[in-house]
Design an enzyme around this catalytic site. Structure first.
Site, PDB file in Angstrom:
ATOM      1  N   THR B 194      31.534  49.812  32.878  1.00 39.70           N
ATOM      2  CA  THR B 194      32.322  48.596  32.165  1.00 39.70           C
ATOM      3  C   THR B 194      31.543  47.695  31.765  1.00 39.70           C
ATOM      4  OG1 THR B 194      32.918  47.789  34.165  1.00 39.70           O
ATOM      5  CG2 THR B 194      34.374  49.422  33.299  1.00 39.70           C
ATOM      6  N   LYS B 223      29.405  52.761  39.694  1.00 41.63           N
ATOM      7  CA  LYS B 223      29.446  51.641  38.511  1.00 41.63           C
ATOM      8  C   LYS B 223      29.997  50.360  39.215  1.00 41.63           C
ATOM      9  CE  LYS B 223      32.410  50.185  36.703  1.00 41.63           C
ATOM     10  NZ  LYS B 223      33.408  49.033  36.900  1.00 41.63           N
ATOM     11  N   THR B 234      35.866  46.490  42.850  1.00 41.29           N
ATOM     12  CA  THR B 234      35.778  47.450  41.273  1.00 41.29           C
ATOM     13  C   THR B 234      34.392  48.049  41.311  1.00 41.29           C
ATOM     14  OG1 THR B 234      37.100  45.982  40.027  1.00 41.29           O
ATOM     15  CG2 THR B 234      35.795  47.682  39.017  1.00 41.29           C
ATOM     16  N   GLU B 320      26.926  40.720  37.419  1.00 35.43           N
ATOM     17  CA  GLU B 320      27.254  39.921  36.003  1.00 35.43           C
ATOM     18  C   GLU B 320      26.296  38.614  36.241  1.00 35.43           C
ATOM     19  OE1 GLU B 320      31.531  41.965  35.030  1.00 35.43           O
ATOM     20  OE2 GLU B 320      31.240  39.972  36.085  1.00 35.43           O
ATOM     21  N   ASN B 453      32.869  36.253  32.625  1.00 34.55           N
ATOM     22  CA  ASN B 453      34.239  36.237  33.261  1.00 34.55           C
ATOM     23  C   ASN B 453      35.125  35.285  32.758  1.00 34.55           C
ATOM     24  OD1 ASN B 453      34.039  38.452  35.206  1.00 34.55           O
ATOM     25  ND2 ASN B 453      32.279  37.252  35.606  1.00 34.55           N
ATOM     26  N   THR B 458      39.046  39.120  26.584  1.00 35.65           N
ATOM     27  CA  THR B 458      39.443  39.211  25.218  1.00 35.65           C
ATOM     28  C   THR B 458      38.354  39.797  24.233  1.00 35.65           C
ATOM     29  OG1 THR B 458      38.239  36.764  25.422  1.00 35.65           O
ATOM     30  CG2 THR B 458      40.709  36.812  25.194  1.00 35.65           C
TER      31      THR B 458
END
Lengths: 458, 458
Positions: B194, B223, B234, B320, B453, B458
């Site tokens: 993702t 992942k 996740t 991230e 994040n 969006t």
């Protein structure tokens, strides 16, 4: 009973309107425009208490701002305090706790606070420094050493020794400038700030059922803008009242209030080594003593709770880099404990906090944080009976339903975007597994938070 | 025993050198230059397993990248899986758990995975979709419906329904392109990503004491780059081996490995609704079955643990916005549980994470996070016996002592600054209260994390 805010005596505010007052900028301050409304321009303060804020330059880079605060009562007070639960308790925490114990929480006279250095993890030397601070202020009182009647608090960087000589020589200077004025309270509240962008100061007037006609005062100052999370994360607070309150009653009230105010806020989930909230009651306004139960106790408990909530909310308002002020209301929970744990889990989630910063009504992240709350039983949260909505505080008209009984709502994204433009938001989580509830306040995570904290020590 | 990495057969690597290989960029990929070394250019994979990655466009904005992965064994496998502990378990989690149970963790044939939508909090409709996915892949097998022999995983946004028609029609396409090649494994590993910036894929060769001369393979893809924290945030993972392993042995080994690998990493402390790690053992390479105890069990357990740690560390590498890769070693603790809790508390602290990003050796924040670890007894952490240091992995020469037995060290700031320029760091916390230990891996909090994040949905 009438609750007045001094400084606006013509207004007969009731309890619920306690804090609707005309806030505006302190002349000459560097407070950001958006925060000025949270700083009082006037106030009336409890009798018999005097305060000061003095510049001593704890941080070498601080050449002018006050960084030493004193709060002194002209007579002995009953007192109570709540301390951090961190395993590494700073020297001032150890000394304050020992002093309160030595005096059995009576015959206390005040507190000395420095900003710029936390005097935490400083070993035996740090303990000596904290004791030197209470001795120095104690020596100023009535010409004799009242070291044990003084509490001490420090806030700032961990692991560095205090520039103790500067502080010790600053204490008599601060003592000489003690005053009862609003300006002094504001200077003292400013002197305890670190990364705070505005001083947190509140004061109210109240009456007690058993003493009609006697007007009492309660005032409080607090600091903290980062590292804030239960229990008691780098936050310092001093409350003072001229009501006569039994020591045990005071202790009980403070604990209850803190549990539902200072322990229900989160900026970043970090709890510090120094957190302390202390309350002093000197009885200078007269009247019968408030005991451990009865009408007066209940009444004053309610006032203290509301006051503590308002004061603690100012800390969230000033959360490092914060752009949002969010209340979480958890409703219909099986227990108060689980309600609070769930609220805390959501308030700590970096994903929820960054989504709010990004103005994204990402309820999936809220739900996810509800779901991973630790310590829940299977009965506490039942997915198919959980509802989540978002809205503006005290405005039922703009509620945005996100999840109803476990089923996602079709969200009007333009309505969501409009809602999320607001600074003040409310998240309502209804569990439908019981009848308990909890409120919690937190802020978002912004780029600015990372900048401030990636760069704090240097 | 010889542990070889296939694809570099001339190198006789021993277990400890398992992952020292020549990583380089996948031709034509958009993998950031700094991450290319983590992507294998070749590998050899377990016999009897075929995989594929197919573009179906789960997210309408995805017009070309593969987002549907299949892993299929040509014969029945024993299997085991570990699932999220979040109260809101996604539909694929519920379906996979039910299928494993229905098949008693034997006779399993593979897994279907989509990225782009988590199929979480999607009510009855979502459950139907997850079942449709396993039916679709099951129908491709041997011309009959083997729905219950298939697991399903989904990752992406919460609360939205899958574009199920696209997925269902993509499954036969994916089935037709199944292959055993390195390229297919890499495409499959890419298809489950993702916000990941690179596919996480590893493969090794190993032998077992009871089957000298038989070469087995273990491969795995995973992942996850945000929302990662125990338990199983996740993150999706699929491991496959051609060794014959008893179902109970497999289940026990997986649990033990995950506890010390995927459950010992943190990107942001958020645990998701979908996390699943599954392992399949089809026995295609022959030899005697590995039972629930004995030499083979111990040996394979060790291999699986090291493999899982390496694979889980790739997730931290891709945290991230991460700029640092940090291992926390908690040593001389009273219990393994307290050691892990302390490591987790430090790894979650936004203040520690932002300090690392800011290249600040702010040990006060580390200590503070140790101190507020929940659930500790007074005997677990004793301030005066706690030591903290920082250094480079496996390099005793550059250790920077920060705190020794509760007393702060004089830190050479230029040495600290030099150390903190490194991407890979190690924090050593020695408690001196016992003899247990825990390792934990995490990354820092950067501006980029907030950007990613604040802007994901969006």
């Amino acid at each position: 009973m009438v609750l007045n805010i001094r400084g606006s005596p013509s207004q007969g505010f009731m309890a619920s309107n306690l804090f609707k007052r005309w806030y505006s900028v302190v002349p000459g301050s560097t407070i950001p425009a958006s925060k000025r409304r949270f700083v009082p321009t006037s106030g009336t303060y409890p009798q018999g208490f005097k305060v000061s804020g003095t510049h001593v330059g704890v941080k070498a880079s601080n050449t002018s701002f006050p960084d030493l605060a004193l709060v002194v009562s002209d007579r002995p007070c009953n007192a109570a305090a709540v301390f951090t639960q961190n395993k590494f308790q700073a020297a001032p925490v150890l000394v304050s706790r020992a002093n309160l114990q030595a005096q059995q929480s009576t015959n206390m006279r005040g507190v000395v606070i420095n900003a710029g250095c936390a005097n935490a993890v400083t070993g035996e030397g740090g303990l000596k420094d904290a004791k030197a601070m209470v001795s120095a202020l104690g020596s100023c009182l009535d010409g004799e050493n009242n070291a044990e009647s003084i509490l001490v608090m420090s806030t700032g960087v961990i692991g560095q020794r205090l520039p103790i000589d500067k502080i010790i020589s600053g204490i008599p200077t601060g003592y000489k400038t003690l005053s009862h004025s609003h300006e002094s309270w504001l200077t003292a509240a400013t002197a305890i700030c670190t990364t705070d962008t505005f001083p947190k100061l509140l004061s109210i007037k109240f009456e007690l059922p058993s003493a009609p006609g006697v007007t009492y005062c309660l005032s409080g100052m607090a600091k903290g803008s980062g590292m804030i999370h239960p229990n008691m994360a780098t936050l310092l607070g001093v409350l003072a009242t001229d009501a006569p309150v039994h020591q045990q009653a005071l202790s009980q009230m403070l604990k209850q209030s803190v549990d539902r105010s200072f322990n229900c806020i989160s900026v970043d989930g970090d709890s510090s080594t120094n957190d302390t909230i202390a309350i002093f009651a000197n009885g200078a306004a007269g009247g019968p003593q408030v005991g451990v139960s009865g009408q007066d106790f209940d009444h004053l408990s309610g006032i203290l709770l509301e006051f503590s909530q308002k004061l603690s909310q100012l800390l969230v308002r000033d959360g490092e880099g914060a752009t949002k002020f969010v209340r979480i209301r958890v409703r219909a929970a099986r227990s108060q404990q689980s309600a609070k744990a769930i609220a805390s889990s959501v308030a700590r989630s970096p994903l929820v906090k960054t989504a709010l910063y990004g103005k994204d009504a990402n309820w999936g992240r809220i739900l996810c944080a509800v779901g991973y709350t630790s310590g829940l039983t299977p009965e506490d949260v039942i997915p198919s009976s959980t509802s989540v909505s978002m809205g503006l505080p005290k405005d039922q008209g703009t509620v945005l339903k996100l999840l109803v009984n476990g089923e996602p709502e079709k969200v009007d994204e333009s309505k969501a975007a409009e809602l999320l433009e607001n600074e003040d938001l409310e998240i309502l989580i209804t569990l439908n597994t019981g009848s308990e509830e909890a409120d919690y306040w937190f802020c978002d995570f912004s780029h600015e938070y990372v900048t401030i904290n990636g760069d704090y020590r240097t």
